[in-house]
Design an enzyme around this catalytic site. Sequence first.
Site, PDB file in Angstrom:
ATOM      1  N   LYS A  32       0.853  -1.196   0.000  1.00 20.43           N
ATOM      2  CA  LYS A  32       0.000   0.000   0.000  1.00 20.43           C
ATOM      3  C   LYS A  32       0.889   1.245   0.000  1.00 20.43           C
ATOM      4  O   LYS A  32       1.766   1.375   0.840  1.00 20.43           O
ATOM      5  CB  LYS A  32      -0.903   0.009   1.236  1.00 20.43           C
ATOM      6  CG  LYS A  32      -1.773   1.257   1.327  1.00 20.43           C
ATOM      7  CD  LYS A  32      -2.782   1.153   2.465  1.00 20.43           C
ATOM      8  CE  LYS A  32      -2.271   1.656   3.788  1.00 20.43           C
ATOM      9  NZ  LYS A  32      -2.116   3.106   3.887  1.00 20.43           N
ATOM     10  N   ASP A  59      -3.464   4.394  -1.827  1.00 17.84           N
ATOM     11  CA  ASP A  59      -4.373   4.853  -0.769  1.00 17.84           C
ATOM     12  C   ASP A  59      -4.365   6.379  -0.711  1.00 17.84           C
ATOM     13  O   ASP A  59      -3.697   6.970   0.138  1.00 17.84           O
ATOM     14  CB  ASP A  59      -3.879   4.219   0.547  1.00 17.84           C
ATOM     15  CG  ASP A  59      -4.667   4.634   1.772  1.00 17.84           C
ATOM     16  OD1 ASP A  59      -5.805   5.112   1.626  1.00 17.84           O
ATOM     17  OD2 ASP A  59      -4.140   4.458   2.893  1.00 17.84           O
ATOM     18  N   LYS A  61      -7.409   8.236  -0.916  1.00 21.75           N
ATOM     19  CA  LYS A  61      -8.674   8.667  -0.288  1.00 21.75           C
ATOM     20  C   LYS A  61      -9.261   9.923  -0.933  1.00 21.75           C
ATOM     21  O   LYS A  61      -9.425  10.959  -0.283  1.00 21.75           O
ATOM     22  CB  LYS A  61      -8.476   8.918   1.210  1.00 21.75           C
ATOM     23  CG  LYS A  61      -7.998   7.708   1.999  1.00 21.75           C
ATOM     24  CD  LYS A  61      -7.963   8.013   3.492  1.00 21.75           C
ATOM     25  CE  LYS A  61      -7.501   6.842   4.317  1.00 21.75           C
ATOM     26  NZ  LYS A  61      -6.059   6.548   4.193  1.00 21.75           N
ATOM     27  N   ASP A  64     -13.989  14.802  -3.453  1.00 16.73           N
ATOM     28  CA  ASP A  64     -14.191  16.093  -4.114  1.00 16.73           C
ATOM     29  C   ASP A  64     -15.505  16.002  -4.891  1.00 16.73           C
ATOM     30  O   ASP A  64     -16.243  15.023  -4.744  1.00 16.73           O
ATOM     31  CB  ASP A  64     -12.996  16.388  -5.043  1.00 16.73           C
ATOM     32  CG  ASP A  64     -12.753  17.882  -5.215  1.00 16.73           C
ATOM     33  OD1 ASP A  64     -13.750  18.624  -5.395  1.00 16.73           O
ATOM     34  OD2 ASP A  64     -11.592  18.309  -5.167  1.00 16.73           O
ATOM     35  N   THR A 119     -10.966   5.784  11.267  1.00 14.53           N
ATOM     36  CA  THR A 119     -10.915   5.222  12.626  1.00 14.53           C
ATOM     37  C   THR A 119     -10.449   6.263  13.645  1.00 14.53           C
ATOM     38  O   THR A 119     -10.601   6.073  14.846  1.00 14.53           O
ATOM     39  CB  THR A 119      -9.985   3.980  12.680  1.00 14.53           C
ATOM     40  OG1 THR A 119      -8.806   4.281  11.942  1.00 14.53           O
ATOM     41  CG2 THR A 119     -10.665   2.777  12.104  1.00 14.53           C
ATOM     42  N   ARG A 181      -2.355  -6.306  14.805  1.00 17.08           N
ATOM     43  CA  ARG A 181      -1.150  -6.444  15.641  1.00 17.08           C
ATOM     44  C   ARG A 181      -0.984  -7.895  16.053  1.00 17.08           C
ATOM     45  O   ARG A 181      -1.972  -8.605  16.215  1.00 17.08           O
ATOM     46  CB  ARG A 181      -1.286  -5.596  16.929  1.00 17.08           C
ATOM     47  CG  ARG A 181      -1.269  -4.096  16.703  1.00 17.08           C
ATOM     48  CD  ARG A 181       0.078  -3.601  16.211  1.00 17.08           C
ATOM     49  NE  ARG A 181       0.113  -2.176  15.917  1.00 17.08           N
ATOM     50  CZ  ARG A 181      -0.163  -1.616  14.742  1.00 17.08           C
ATOM     51  NH1 ARG A 181      -0.532  -2.377  13.721  1.00 17.08           N
ATOM     52  NH2 ARG A 181      -0.069  -0.321  14.579  1.00 17.08           N
ATOM     53  N   GLN A 190      -2.781   2.616  17.337  1.00 21.90           N
ATOM     54  CA  GLN A 190      -4.043   1.975  16.977  1.00 21.90           C
ATOM     55  C   GLN A 190      -4.780   1.599  18.265  1.00 21.90           C
ATOM     56  O   GLN A 190      -4.154   1.176  19.241  1.00 21.90           O
ATOM     57  CB  GLN A 190      -3.797   0.707  16.149  1.00 21.90           C
ATOM     58  CG  GLN A 190      -3.136   0.976  14.797  1.00 21.90           C
ATOM     59  CD  GLN A 190      -4.120   1.437  13.736  1.00 21.90           C
ATOM     60  OE1 GLN A 190      -5.238   1.853  14.054  1.00 21.90           O
ATOM     61  NE2 GLN A 190      -3.699   1.411  12.483  1.00 21.90           N
ATOM     62  N   GLY A 210       1.197  -2.343   8.735  1.00 18.99           N
ATOM     63  CA  GLY A 210       2.331  -1.431   8.584  1.00 18.99           C
ATOM     64  C   GLY A 210       3.444  -1.767   9.539  1.00 18.99           C
ATOM     65  O   GLY A 210       4.235  -2.695   9.317  1.00 18.99           O
ATOM     66  N   ARG A 211       3.475  -1.046  10.663  1.00 16.86           N
ATOM     67  CA  ARG A 211       4.612  -1.147  11.594  1.00 16.86           C
ATOM     68  C   ARG A 211       4.960  -2.549  12.092  1.00 16.86           C
ATOM     69  O   ARG A 211       6.149  -2.840  12.254  1.00 16.86           O
ATOM     70  CB  ARG A 211       4.396  -0.169  12.762  1.00 16.86           C
ATOM     71  CG  ARG A 211       4.590   1.269  12.313  1.00 16.86           C
ATOM     72  CD  ARG A 211       3.937   2.259  13.225  1.00 16.86           C
ATOM     73  NE  ARG A 211       2.484   2.181  13.136  1.00 16.86           N
ATOM     74  CZ  ARG A 211       1.657   2.922  13.852  1.00 16.86           C
ATOM     75  NH1 ARG A 211       2.140   3.802  14.715  1.00 16.86           N
ATOM     76  NH2 ARG A 211       0.355   2.812  13.699  1.00 16.86           N
TER      77      ARG A 211
END
Length: 235
Positions: A32, A59, A61, A64, A119, A181, A190, A210-211
């Site tokens: 991503k 990504d 988002k 408009d 979120t 996680r 998060q 991600g992390r």
Amino acid sequence: MGKDVIIALDFKSGQEALAFLDKFKDRTLYVKVGMELYYAEGPSIIQEIKKRGHKLFLDLKLHDIPNTVEKAMAVLSRLDVDMVNLHAAGTIEMMKAALRGLTRKDGSRPLLIAVTQLTSTSQERMTEELLIREKIDDVVIKYAENADIAGLDGVVCSPLEAGKIHDVCGTSFLTVTPGVRFDDASKGDQVRVTTPAKAKELGSDYIVVGRPITQAEDPAAAYDRCVKEFVEVSK
Ligand code: C5P
């Protein structure tokens, strides 16, 4: 619908992102690219990642007026990405326009999914600042239904919402879920998190991680653990 682990390439430069991908040698991944990396590098980073054979979720988002989103999506459709997204808050009309813009002359197009409520938006802020007085869970479901009506392929949501969304929008409507996680790791920023195995149990189609992978001592091993838990083991 095939399950997959999407690695969030949350890096500030193309150099860092590509050095990270090098750790996976010749393996093909689903990654991503978000606003930070895309705005830093532009379309060249997309082309470079695609050249290496990876699948890519862009990504950005979009949100408009329908005409602007339609034209922007037409540009993104030329990048050969596999998945893009927009905000469902732009309305059904905007989502339909996005689909039109994204569809290439030959009828093919990347998957298009919608963000429902971020979120980071709490019930309190949604009520007091946005004046949306419904319960946030109901808003998420309503926005998912709108995305379904517009013909989109799915939504980004919490794994905890995936089951309900499948109940309402059907099992083939995709749920792409961040907030994952390992059970022995810290949550970072998060709040509502689940393990890859739990996300699978709850019905997520794709997990975005991600992390737990990018910051791991051995990212390839962390990725393998996600795949094992989410794609291979539980049902
Ligand atoms: O590092 P971590 O696993 O928390 O990364 C999750 C990724 O998913 C980040 O790129 C984050 O921006 C994204 N995301 C999220 N929650 C959403 C939508 C996207 O965490 N609702």
